[in-house]
Design a protein around this motif. Structure first.
Motif, PDB file in Angstrom:
ATOM      1  N   SER A  98       0.838  -1.197   0.000  1.00  0.00           N
ATOM      2  CA  SER A  98       0.000   0.000   0.000  1.00  0.00           C
ATOM      3  C   SER A  98       0.874   1.250   0.000  1.00  0.00           C
ATOM      4  O   SER A  98       1.800   1.365   0.799  1.00  0.00           O
ATOM      5  N   SER A 100       0.421   5.430  -0.004  1.00  0.00           N
ATOM      6  CA  SER A 100      -0.560   6.474   0.256  1.00  0.00           C
ATOM      7  C   SER A 100       0.152   7.820   0.357  1.00  0.00           C
ATOM      8  O   SER A 100       1.267   7.890   0.867  1.00  0.00           O
ATOM      9  N   VAL A 111     -10.266   8.214  -9.873  1.00  0.00           N
ATOM     10  CA  VAL A 111      -9.989   6.941  -9.192  1.00  0.00           C
ATOM     11  C   VAL A 111     -10.427   5.735 -10.026  1.00  0.00           C
ATOM     12  O   VAL A 111      -9.696   4.743 -10.112  1.00  0.00           O
ATOM     13  N   LYS A 149      -6.345  -1.841  -6.170  1.00  0.00           N
ATOM     14  CA  LYS A 149      -7.443  -0.960  -5.763  1.00  0.00           C
ATOM     15  C   LYS A 149      -6.880   0.432  -5.537  1.00  0.00           C
ATOM     16  O   LYS A 149      -5.722   0.585  -5.147  1.00  0.00           O
ATOM     17  N   PHE A 151      -8.026   4.389  -3.804  1.00  0.00           N
ATOM     18  CA  PHE A 151      -8.960   5.107  -2.939  1.00  0.00           C
ATOM     19  C   PHE A 151      -8.535   6.565  -2.837  1.00  0.00           C
ATOM     20  O   PHE A 151      -7.348   6.873  -2.851  1.00  0.00           O
ATOM     21  N   GLU A 153      -9.577   9.744  -0.232  1.00  0.00           N
ATOM     22  CA  GLU A 153     -10.389  10.189   0.901  1.00  0.00           C
ATOM     23  C   GLU A 153      -9.715  11.381   1.559  1.00  0.00           C
ATOM     24  O   GLU A 153      -8.566  11.296   1.997  1.00  0.00           O
ATOM     25  N   THR A 158      -4.622   6.552  -2.085  1.00  0.00           N
ATOM     26  CA  THR A 158      -4.010   5.292  -1.698  1.00  0.00           C
ATOM     27  C   THR A 158      -4.177   4.272  -2.830  1.00  0.00           C
ATOM     28  O   THR A 158      -5.256   4.146  -3.394  1.00  0.00           O
TER      29      THR A 158
END
Length: 165
Positions: A98, A100, A111, A149, A151, A153, A158
């Motif tokens: 991950s 971010s 996205v 994936k 994201f 926010e 991320t």
């Protein structure tokens, strides 16, 4: 840029042969991040690096694993504005990479398309990105039985890549 295009075409055509090997994912993840240390220093920040104790050995193509991490880091450095968080975790038999960061160039509408080839959030093309880095990440992950994936926010973008352990 031409090398990225050539690599993407080879991946999509199934011409790249994966050679799985068993290695400690945390060690390779940390080594790969260390290659980008000066890039983070130039931006006046130090990334938060989290490697979960549960992540041990994995059995995937080591060079492809490195390439995934490199592409994620390059993307974060080009499009991020700080707050870099790099993590490696284990969940449900998978290794989760991950990356971010804070961003002002990624919008919610981006996205859904972020892993598409030639897609870039740099509309002016001033950063000279090909839009292939994350498409390559997705192709590699998918062909090794994993997934990707993205994201967004509160201004934090991320990307998570899951690979079978």
């Amino acid at each position: 840029m031409l090398n990225q295009l050539f690599e993407y075409v080879r991946i999509e055509a199934g011409e790249i042969k994966f050679e799985p090997e068993i290695f400690y994912a945390g060690n390779v993840f940390a080594e790969t991040i260390s290659m980008f240390y000066e890039d983070f220093v130039e931006r006046g920040c130090e990334p938060e690096v989290i490697i979960a104790d549960e992540v041990g050995k994995i059995n995937v193509d080591k060079q492809v694993f490195i390439r995934i991490v490199e592409n994620l880091l390059k993307n974060a450095l080009v499009h991020g504005t700080g707050g870099y968080r790099l993590s490696l975790a284990a969940e449900d038999g998978c290794c989760i990479i991950s990356v971010s960061n804070l961003t002002d160039s990624v919008e919610p509408k981006d996205v859904a398309n972020i892993f598409e080839r030639f897609y870039t959030t740099d509309k002016s093309r001033t950063k000279k990105t090909t839009g292939l880095g994350l498409a390559i990440v997705k192709q590699f992950a998918t062909q090794m039985g994993g997934n990707t994936k993205a994201f967004l926010e509160d201004g934090r973008f991320t990307i998570a890549v899951s690979l079978p352990m």
